[in-house]
Motif scaffolding. Structure first.
Motif, PDB file in Angstrom:
ATOM      1  N   MET A  49      59.572  35.895  44.711  1.00  0.00           N
ATOM      2  CA  MET A  49      58.361  35.366  44.080  1.00  0.00           C
ATOM      3  C   MET A  49      58.707  34.154  43.224  1.00  0.00           C
ATOM      4  SD  MET A  49      55.633  37.516  41.796  1.00  0.00           S
ATOM      5  CE  MET A  49      54.055  36.802  41.309  1.00  0.00           C
ATOM      6  N   GLY A  50      57.823  33.142  43.228  1.00  0.00           N
ATOM      7  CA  GLY A  50      58.064  31.940  42.445  1.00  0.00           C
ATOM      8  C   GLY A  50      58.921  30.940  43.184  1.00  0.00           C
ATOM      9  N   ALA A  51      59.324  29.879  42.485  1.00  0.00           N
ATOM     10  CA  ALA A  51      60.142  28.821  43.089  1.00  0.00           C
ATOM     11  C   ALA A  51      60.900  28.086  42.001  1.00  0.00           C
ATOM     12  CB  ALA A  51      59.268  27.842  43.867  1.00  0.00           C
ATOM     13  N   ASN A  52      62.195  27.964  42.171  1.00  0.00           N
ATOM     14  CA  ASN A  52      63.013  27.272  41.176  1.00  0.00           C
ATOM     15  C   ASN A  52      62.749  25.775  41.133  1.00  0.00           C
ATOM     16  OD1 ASN A  52      64.339  29.578  40.188  1.00  0.00           O
ATOM     17  ND2 ASN A  52      65.821  29.518  41.864  1.00  0.00           N
ATOM     18  N   ASP A  53      62.164  25.232  42.213  1.00  0.00           N
ATOM     19  CA  ASP A  53      61.833  23.813  42.215  1.00  0.00           C
ATOM     20  C   ASP A  53      60.341  23.581  41.938  1.00  0.00           C
ATOM     21  OD1 ASP A  53      60.906  24.874  44.568  1.00  0.00           O
ATOM     22  OD2 ASP A  53      61.677  23.277  45.860  1.00  0.00           O
ATOM     23  N   GLY A  54      59.653  24.618  41.465  1.00  0.00           N
ATOM     24  CA  GLY A  54      58.241  24.496  41.141  1.00  0.00           C
ATOM     25  C   GLY A  54      58.037  24.159  39.673  1.00  0.00           C
ATOM     26  N   ALA A  55      56.800  24.336  39.211  1.00  0.00           N
ATOM     27  CA  ALA A  55      56.485  24.098  37.806  1.00  0.00           C
ATOM     28  C   ALA A  55      57.202  25.121  36.926  1.00  0.00           C
ATOM     29  CB  ALA A  55      54.976  24.177  37.592  1.00  0.00           C
ATOM     30  N   VAL A  56      57.202  24.865  35.625  1.00  0.00           N
ATOM     31  CA  VAL A  56      57.920  25.731  34.694  1.00  0.00           C
ATOM     32  C   VAL A  56      57.427  27.172  34.777  1.00  0.00           C
ATOM     33  CG1 VAL A  56      58.359  26.181  32.244  1.00  0.00           C
ATOM     34  CG2 VAL A  56      58.443  23.843  33.117  1.00  0.00           C
ATOM     35  N   ASP A  57      56.120  27.361  34.946  1.00  0.00           N
ATOM     36  CA  ASP A  57      55.599  28.731  34.957  1.00  0.00           C
ATOM     37  C   ASP A  57      55.873  29.466  36.264  1.00  0.00           C
ATOM     38  OD1 ASP A  57      53.806  27.450  36.618  1.00  0.00           O
ATOM     39  OD2 ASP A  57      52.010  28.147  35.582  1.00  0.00           O
ATOM     40  N   ALA A  58      56.408  28.783  37.268  1.00  0.00           N
ATOM     41  CA  ALA A  58      56.771  29.421  38.539  1.00  0.00           C
ATOM     42  C   ALA A  58      58.255  29.786  38.583  1.00  0.00           C
ATOM     43  CB  ALA A  58      56.439  28.506  39.711  1.00  0.00           C
ATOM     44  N   LYS A  59      58.975  29.589  37.492  1.00  0.00           N
ATOM     45  CA  LYS A  59      60.406  29.855  37.428  1.00  0.00           C
ATOM     46  C   LYS A  59      60.668  31.059  36.532  1.00  0.00           C
ATOM     47  CE  LYS A  59      61.426  24.886  37.708  1.00  0.00           C
ATOM     48  NZ  LYS A  59      61.998  23.746  36.984  1.00  0.00           N
ATOM     49  N   PRO A  60      61.770  31.764  36.807  1.00  0.00           N
ATOM     50  CA  PRO A  60      62.679  31.614  37.939  1.00  0.00           C
ATOM     51  C   PRO A  60      62.166  32.353  39.181  1.00  0.00           C
ATOM     52  CG  PRO A  60      63.462  33.369  36.553  1.00  0.00           C
ATOM     53  CD  PRO A  60      62.227  32.823  35.878  1.00  0.00           C
ATOM     54  N   ALA A  61      62.668  31.923  40.336  1.00  0.00           N
ATOM     55  CA  ALA A  61      62.408  32.699  41.553  1.00  0.00           C
ATOM     56  C   ALA A  61      63.090  34.054  41.384  1.00  0.00           C
ATOM     57  CB  ALA A  61      62.961  31.958  42.772  1.00  0.00           C
ATOM     58  N   HIS A  62      62.402  35.119  41.741  1.00  0.00           N
ATOM     59  CA  HIS A  62      62.930  36.455  41.478  1.00  0.00           C
ATOM     60  C   HIS A  62      62.458  37.441  42.540  1.00  0.00           C
ATOM     61  CE1 HIS A  62      59.022  36.002  39.572  1.00  0.00           C
ATOM     62  NE2 HIS A  62      58.876  37.314  39.557  1.00  0.00           N
ATOM     63  N   SER A  63      63.248  38.460  42.765  1.00  0.00           N
ATOM     64  CA  SER A  63      62.942  39.455  43.796  1.00  0.00           C
ATOM     65  C   SER A  63      61.916  40.465  43.281  1.00  0.00           C
ATOM     66  CB  SER A  63      64.221  40.180  44.217  1.00  0.00           C
ATOM     67  OG  SER A  63      63.953  41.133  45.215  1.00  0.00           O
ATOM     68  N   VAL A  64      60.912  40.740  44.115  1.00  0.00           N
ATOM     69  CA  VAL A  64      59.832  41.651  43.736  1.00  0.00           C
ATOM     70  C   VAL A  64      59.552  42.611  44.888  1.00  0.00           C
ATOM     71  CG1 VAL A  64      57.361  41.821  43.213  1.00  0.00           C
ATOM     72  CG2 VAL A  64      58.738  40.036  42.146  1.00  0.00           C
ATOM     73  N   LYS A  65      59.366  43.887  44.558  1.00  0.00           N
ATOM     74  CA  LYS A  65      58.947  44.894  45.544  1.00  0.00           C
ATOM     75  C   LYS A  65      57.464  45.185  45.345  1.00  0.00           C
ATOM     76  CE  LYS A  65      63.476  47.162  45.848  1.00  0.00           C
ATOM     77  NZ  LYS A  65      64.229  48.428  45.633  1.00  0.00           N
ATOM     78  N   VAL A  66      56.740  45.303  46.460  1.00  0.00           N
ATOM     79  CA  VAL A  66      55.299  45.539  46.409  1.00  0.00           C
ATOM     80  C   VAL A  66      54.936  46.695  47.343  1.00  0.00           C
ATOM     81  CG1 VAL A  66      53.024  44.538  46.865  1.00  0.00           C
ATOM     82  CG2 VAL A  66      54.816  43.108  45.885  1.00  0.00           C
ATOM     83  N   GLU A  67      54.130  47.620  46.846  1.00  0.00           N
ATOM     84  CA  GLU A  67      53.618  48.708  47.682  1.00  0.00           C
ATOM     85  C   GLU A  67      52.524  48.175  48.602  1.00  0.00           C
ATOM     86  OE1 GLU A  67      54.682  51.861  47.911  1.00  0.00           O
ATOM     87  OE2 GLU A  67      56.268  51.406  46.456  1.00  0.00           O
ATOM     88  N   GLY A  68      52.386  48.779  49.775  1.00  0.00           N
ATOM     89  CA  GLY A  68      51.390  48.328  50.725  1.00  0.00           C
ATOM     90  C   GLY A  68      49.962  48.514  50.216  1.00  0.00           C
ATOM     91  N   PHE A  69      49.043  47.718  50.742  1.00  0.00           N
ATOM     92  CA  PHE A  69      47.641  47.764  50.329  1.00  0.00           C
ATOM     93  C   PHE A  69      46.779  47.119  51.413  1.00  0.00           C
ATOM     94  CE2 PHE A  69      49.753  44.005  48.709  1.00  0.00           C
ATOM     95  CZ  PHE A  69      48.883  42.963  48.990  1.00  0.00           C
ATOM     96  N   LEU A  70      45.474  47.199  51.246  1.00  0.00           N
ATOM     97  CA  LEU A  70      44.528  46.524  52.126  1.00  0.00           C
ATOM     98  C   LEU A  70      43.975  45.306  51.399  1.00  0.00           C
ATOM     99  CD1 LEU A  70      42.446  49.568  53.445  1.00  0.00           C
ATOM    100  CD2 LEU A  70      44.354  48.429  54.582  1.00  0.00           C
ATOM    101  N   MET A  71      43.830  44.179  52.118  1.00  0.00           N
ATOM    102  CA  MET A  71      43.308  42.957  51.523  1.00  0.00           C
ATOM    103  C   MET A  71      42.211  42.376  52.405  1.00  0.00           C
ATOM    104  SD  MET A  71      45.315  39.386  50.536  1.00  0.00           S
ATOM    105  CE  MET A  71      45.505  39.598  48.745  1.00  0.00           C
ATOM    106  N   ASP A  72      41.140  41.880  51.784  1.00  0.00           N
ATOM    107  CA  ASP A  72      40.096  41.203  52.543  1.00  0.00           C
ATOM    108  C   ASP A  72      40.702  40.092  53.384  1.00  0.00           C
ATOM    109  OD1 ASP A  72      37.979  42.728  51.599  1.00  0.00           O
ATOM    110  OD2 ASP A  72      37.506  41.349  49.960  1.00  0.00           O
ATOM    111  N   GLN A  73      40.283  40.011  54.625  1.00  0.00           N
ATOM    112  CA  GLN A  73      40.861  39.012  55.526  1.00  0.00           C
ATOM    113  C   GLN A  73      40.500  37.595  55.099  1.00  0.00           C
ATOM    114  OE1 GLN A  73      39.722  39.253  59.710  1.00  0.00           O
ATOM    115  NE2 GLN A  73      41.814  38.686  60.286  1.00  0.00           N
ATOM    116  N   HIS A  74      39.398  37.437  54.428  1.00  0.00           N
ATOM    117  CA  HIS A  74      39.005  36.123  53.914  1.00  0.00           C
ATOM    118  C   HIS A  74      38.338  36.291  52.556  1.00  0.00           C
ATOM    119  CE1 HIS A  74      34.859  37.141  54.993  1.00  0.00           C
ATOM    120  NE2 HIS A  74      35.263  37.385  56.231  1.00  0.00           N
ATOM    121  N   GLU A  75      38.062  35.203  51.899  1.00  0.00           N
ATOM    122  CA  GLU A  75      37.418  35.228  50.598  1.00  0.00           C
ATOM    123  C   GLU A  75      36.019  35.833  50.704  1.00  0.00           C
ATOM    124  OE1 GLU A  75      39.779  31.122  49.441  1.00  0.00           O
ATOM    125  OE2 GLU A  75      37.949  31.137  50.639  1.00  0.00           O
TER     126      GLU A  75
END
Length: 275
Positions: A49-75
């Motif tokens: 998650m994030g990007a070391n070459d992104g804006a300050v608030d997107a740093k640092p890039a870091h490993s994240v685990k996420v449980e499965g879920f359902l998401m609307d296919q579109h807005e």
């Protein structure tokens, strides 16, 4: 025959005979919900998650685990929002376009109303706005869930690669939107079959915004700071530059806790729920 056997041995030893992981596909299995929206099952997984070459608030890039879920296919579209809420706050009225100019608090009220219509337990306490993640109803995605679903297995700046010139095939943004949102699902989806994860409208997330949150966020199912002044928005919009349509860019706005509050006409949302 000896020559054929030798060639086969060479291919196996060189790795050509090993099984490979099948590539990601945009042919998503979807689940139809009562309001007419399709949802895509998002698998449990881990990503950077994030990007070391992104804006300050997107740093640092870091490993994240996420449980499965359902998401609307579109807005969430204007017609679906109006069917459930008997209102349409959008500046530019168009049934198939995403509902916009919708506040965070209006989005979570929609989540609760959608849950109630389907006999599911609402996730949000209408007095405190706290989210019960164990409830069966609809809610906004966490910021980690949103980025995980957006990336769909990719590690590039965009979910289709690193070349911004290809964005026009996947998103409505400043270069092709004619200064307005468009009907959902008209651009190419990501590898998990989710449409408009870049551009069209910014999408509300459940989390409070914290500019330094990534520096100490937990590795498993992070849910943002416990408090804050603003809520997170993700994905860019019809008015955004390519740089603001990347998978990692972060935005935020006031939640708008009264019915008279309005927000930007580039802010919308999509829902998630438990599998």
């Amino acid at each position: 025959m000896k020559l054929f056997t030798t060639l086969c041995a060479i291919l196996v030893l060189s790795g050509c005979g090993r099984p490979t992981t099948p590539p990601a596909t945009s042919e998503a299995h979807t689940i139809k919900t009562a309001c007419g929206m399709d949802m895509v099952p998002v698998p449990t997984g881990e990503f950077i998650m994030g990007a070391n070459d992104g804006a300050v608030d997107a740093k640092p890039a870091h490993s994240v685990k996420v449980e499965g879920f359902l998401m609307d296919q579109h807005e969430v579209t204007q017609e679906v929002y109006e069917k459930i809420m008997n209102a349409n706050p959008s500046r530019r009225k168009s049934p198939k376009s995403p509902v916009e100019q919708v506040t965070w608090s209006a989005a979570v009220k929609f989540c609760n109303a959608r849950s109630a219509q389907e006999g599911l337990t609402p996730c949000y306490d209408p007095k405190t706005w706290q989210c019960n993640f164990a409830a069966t109803g609809y809610r906004l995605p966490t910021e980690a869930e949103w980025e995980y679903a957006c990336r769909a297995g990719s590690s590039s700046s965009f979910y289709f690669g690193d070349r911004p010139e290809n964005l026009k095939s996947y998103a409505w943004f400043e270069a092709n939107s004619e200064s307005k949102p468009h009907a959902v699902s008209q651009r190419k989806p990501n590898a998990w079959g989710l449409y408009d994860m870049a551009g069209n409208v910014w999408e509300w997330c459940n989390d409070f915004y914290g500019a330094k949150y990534y520096r100490g966020s937990p590795p498993d199912n992070p849910r943002g700071p416990e408090q804050g002044e603003k809520r997170v928005l993700r994905g860019g919009a019809w008015s955004s530059s390519p740089e603001n349509c990347t998978s990692f860019v972060r935005n935020c706005d006031e939640a708008g806790t009264t019915d008279v509050c309005l927000t930007m006409d580039s802010n919308g949302f999509r829902c998630v729920r438990r599998k």
